[in-house]
Design an enzyme around this catalytic site. Structure first.
Site: not given
Ligand code: ADP
Ligand code: ZN
Length: 193
Positions: A15, A88-89
């Site tokens: 998102g 927070e890839l």
């Protein structure tokens, strides 16, 4: 090729900014901890907004996490785990195919892999690493924020410089909060030029 171990799966939480991705990751990991499953949360070193030893949501929820720069570091410290979460890839420094191979390897070993990250950058272009993971994931959840302009569901992260849309040739990754980014819907989003 060895047969993947039972129980392995990839869950993607995606998102725009402020959509609650970190909150959702923390919620799932709290359940894992209540179930006493061996687990670890990893956070990219690049994300220095908050304490490096934690993941933290914009609303203040926090969970202890191990800072990593690359998916290799996750693989190296996952031997004893049942669940690995990466917040927070999109901030990992590896190429998208390396991230994909790393997460697949973890799931093939039997781990539940939970990743959270932005699906689009500030130009509203897909983040390649997230895009590829979504294709192979067992579960994908797309969350929404509220558009700061009109109150509709927001799907885009508007990066602003002195109140104006950041130019398209600005760096893709810039760490920042409400001063730099706004959640906006498709029609209120102003394209980077
Ligand atoms: P993400 O990881 O997706 O950036 P977080 O989990 O860190 O999101 O934060 C989500 C929280 O951000 C919400 O619960 C809310 O308190 C706060 N928030 C701030 N601005 C907005 C917005 N425009 N829409 C929705 N939530 C917002
Ligand atoms: Zn709007």
């Amino acid at each position: 090729m060895t047969r993947p171990s039972a129980g392995g799966r990839i869950e993607v939480i995606c998102g725009c900014m402020y959509s609650g991705k970190t909150e959702e990751l923390i919620r799932r990991m709290r359940q894992v901890m209540i179930a006493r499953q061996p687990c670890r949360v990893f956070t990219p070193r690049l994300d220095t907004r908050y304490s490096a030893q934690h993941v933290a949501s914009h609303a203040g929820a926090r969970l202890e996490a191990i800072p990593v720069s690359s998916i290799k570091e996750v693989l190296a410290s996952a031997d004893d785990l049942q669940v690995a979460a990466i917040d927070e890839l999109h901030f990992l420094e590896d190429a998208p195919d390396v991230i994909l191979a790393g997460c697949q390897a973890l799931a093939d070993r039997g781990l539940r892999v939970i990743v959270a990250g932005l699906d689009q950058d500030y130009r509203a272009d897909p983040f390649p690493g997230m895009m590829q993971l979504m294709a192979v994931a067992e579960q994908v959840d797309k969350l929404y924020a509220i558009c700061v302009r009109c109150g509709a569901y927001a799907t885009r992260s508007q990066r602003l410089i002195d109140g104006r849309p950041a130019p398209a040739d600005a760096p893709t990754l810039v760490v920042g909060g409400l001063d730099l980014y706004e959640a906006r819907c498709r029609s209120c989003y102003e394209p980077a030029r």
